[in-house]
Write an enzyme that holds these catalytic residues in place. Sequence first.
Site, mmCIF file in Angstrom:
data_model
loop_
_atom_site.group_PDB
_atom_site.id
_atom_site.type_symbol
_atom_site.label_atom_id
_atom_site.label_comp_id
_atom_site.label_asym_id
_atom_site.label_seq_id
_atom_site.Cartn_x
_atom_site.Cartn_y
_atom_site.Cartn_z
ATOM 1 C CE LYS A 241 -3.635 2.254 2.629
ATOM 2 N NZ LYS A 241 -4.677 2.108 3.624
ATOM 3 C CG ASP B 147 -11.736 6.085 6.063
ATOM 4 O OD1 ASP B 147 -12.898 6.486 5.815
ATOM 5 O OD2 ASP B 147 -10.898 5.863 5.178
HETATM 6 N N1 LIG Z 1 -4.842 -7.047 2.423
HETATM 7 C C1 LIG Z 1 -5.598 -6.894 1.334
HETATM 8 N N2 LIG Z 1 -5.911 -7.937 0.545
HETATM 9 C C2 LIG Z 1 -6.674 -7.783 -0.563
HETATM 10 N N3 LIG Z 1 -7.152 -6.601 -0.978
HETATM 11 C C3 LIG Z 1 -6.883 -5.500 -0.241
HETATM 12 C C4 LIG Z 1 -6.105 -5.584 0.954
HETATM 13 N N4 LIG Z 1 -5.974 -4.362 1.470
HETATM 14 C C5 LIG Z 1 -6.637 -3.540 0.636
HETATM 15 N N5 LIG Z 1 -7.201 -4.198 -0.393
HETATM 16 C C6 LIG Z 1 -7.995 -3.603 -1.483
HETATM 17 O O1 LIG Z 1 -7.470 -2.327 -1.805
HETATM 18 C C7 LIG Z 1 -8.409 -1.313 -1.571
HETATM 19 C C8 LIG Z 1 -7.735 -0.067 -0.998
HETATM 20 O O2 LIG Z 1 -7.057 -0.372 0.205
HETATM 21 P P1 LIG Z 1 -7.136 0.585 1.476
HETATM 22 O O3 LIG Z 1 -6.229 0.058 2.528
HETATM 23 O O4 LIG Z 1 -8.546 0.782 1.849
HETATM 24 O O5 LIG Z 1 -6.479 1.924 0.902
HETATM 25 P P2 LIG Z 1 -7.079 3.411 0.736
HETATM 26 O O6 LIG Z 1 -6.662 4.154 1.954
HETATM 27 O O7 LIG Z 1 -6.397 3.931 -0.473
HETATM 28 O O8 LIG Z 1 -8.548 3.311 0.589
HETATM 29 C C9 LIG Z 1 -9.428 -1.927 -0.629
HETATM 30 O O9 LIG Z 1 -10.694 -1.348 -0.762
HETATM 31 C C10 LIG Z 1 -9.411 -3.384 -1.081
HETATM 32 O O10 LIG Z 1 -10.238 -3.554 -2.224
HETATM 33 MG MG LIG Z 2 -9.939 2.396 1.801
#
Ligand SMILES: Nc1ncnc2c1ncn2[C@@H]1O[C@H](COP(=O)(O)OP(=O)(O)O)[C@@H](O)[C@H]1O
Ligand SMILES: [Mg+2]
Lengths: 225, 335
Positions: free
Chosen positions: A28, A125
């Site tokens: 991320k 959030d």
């Molecule tokens: N550990 C994970 N495994 C699979 N998909 C993930 C995971 N973490 C995040 N995602 C996908 O990525 C998207 C964005 O991640 P997130 O942590 O919510 O970041 P942001 O702060 O940009 O929203 C999530 O809505 C999900 O669809």
């Molecule tokens: Mg998110």
Amino acid sequence: MENFELIKQGAEARIFKGLYLGKPTLIKQRFEKKYRYPDLDEHLTKERIKAESRAIVRCKNVGIETPALYLIDLKKRCLYMEYFEHSITAKEFIMEASNEFIEKLSYDIGATLAKMHENNIIHGDLTTSNILIVNQFGEKCFFKDYSKLKLVLIDFGLAHIDNSAEDKGVDLYVLERAIISIHDNPEKIFGLILKAYRKNTNGHNNVIAKLDEVRLRGRKRLVVG
Amino acid sequence: MVIAIGFEGSANKLGIGIIKDGEVLSNCRTTYITPPGAGFLPKETALHHRENVLAVLKDAINESKIDVKDIDVVCYTKGPGMGAPLATVAVVARTVAQLWNKPLLGVNHCIGHIEMGRIITGAKNPTILYVSGGNTQVIAFCRKRYRIVGETIDIAVGNCLDRFARILKLSNAPSPGYNIEQLAKKGKKCVTLPYCVKGMDVSFSGILTYMEERAATLLKEGYTEEDLCFSLQEHVFAMLVETSERALAHCNSTEMMIVGGVGCNERLQEMMEIMCQERGATLFATDERYCIDNGLMIAHAGAEMYKSGIRMKWEDCTILQRYRTDAVEATWRKD
Ligand SMILES: Nc1ncnc2c1ncn2[C@@H]1O[C@H](COP(=O)(O)OP(=O)(O)O)[C@@H](O)[C@H]1O
Ligand SMILES: [Mg+2]
């Protein structure tokens, strides 16, 4: 980050997937926000990466499902974590699932949030985009057998520790509006979430009272212009 | 074909506009401007509207080149806003509706901004940032209503800017926000200020308090007024863009629209544009003619309501100081 593939852009970060130490890994990256003054951007990004990693560890310690944390790279603005190959967001799940499954899910969300708040973790959030539904058996199937699914909380960049009813109430209010603004039948979904939340918290009905108070704030505010 | 006239006076702007099926026939406005350091109060603002409303009405009719008998519907701002100014303008709308024998419609001010933004920019189903002196909301359309996804948990962003302008004793003409924007363009140093975002909500009272307590000291320490304006804008706008982006992602939306008086700030538009580019979305914004409170937006939203069959009884044509965006069913939207 070589061999990692960009898979999506979330609300704040870019999401890459690949292998790290042989494990399916998600990176991320809170990339530079060019619209923000550089120092402010740098400061906020670091805070959030730290908040997210701390909250993930804390959740793990109290038995709340979150992705396992693999690596923190503040310089590159990255978090490396467990990647759930067979997962969809609760948002996507609700759009397609049967009423029965949506009810089950709502109940499970309420119970999970209760546990999180009992441990004074404020997510900051809460939305249906930030809850993952994972098939524990590694099958790409979500709508047949609910017992195969588990719920995983993600996106803790705005998380903090607080025991106040105020912060917990606001946490729930954020979720309520996130549901109202995209899902059908929000009263039912959020109603079940609250029901499970109540059942799974000890004497924390003052959080629900706070929630009512927070809801009213917006309605009571005088606006001019 | 529908010709609508709209009366707006919920705050310190008094506006009257005439629209014919989306074609602007006239859009006239005067603003009650207070001396530096002072804000506008209900009683004086109502007096300003009362003294100017007939002149503005005359201008609006003359400029439109229509005959009042061709007007189909008289629209006015029902709320939200300040009681006395709202009532003053509502009385005038009610009077002309009776004189001309036309139906009367009370319009939600926020809906006016949104519908005006949509028709001017052509945005279809945008996520909306509504920012003005009294409002700060992130809005998404869902199940026939404009839903508030996020908002300020204390004061509005415009209120924060206005009160900051009072600390520096900046001129209120043409608006405090405009003067902050001009000074900010010359700012160089950025002071670190409280930054408060909760999910899709924002809070500005911390920043304002900080400025109230520290502005004088900061000026003595070598920061200029320009630097303070710059710092304030960089912080509050970053908060707004961040929460807008979160809403955009949550709603799977590719259109972002900014409406409301603060929405004509070019730095805010620029920041929002960059955010949109970084995620493949399109920004829709308007200039001060349509962003800042005006009568045209009330006429346009009222015409949409009228066309979709909405009629109001005289006794329902009241004013409401508190009137939420999601209280109105958008019967005119087909999606
Ligand atoms: N550990 C994970 N495994 C699979 N998909 C993930 C995971 N973490 C995040 N995602 C996908 O990525 C998207 C964005 O991640 P997130 O942590 O919510 O970041 P942001 O702060 O940009 O929203 C999530 O809505 C999900 O669809
Ligand atoms: Mg998110």
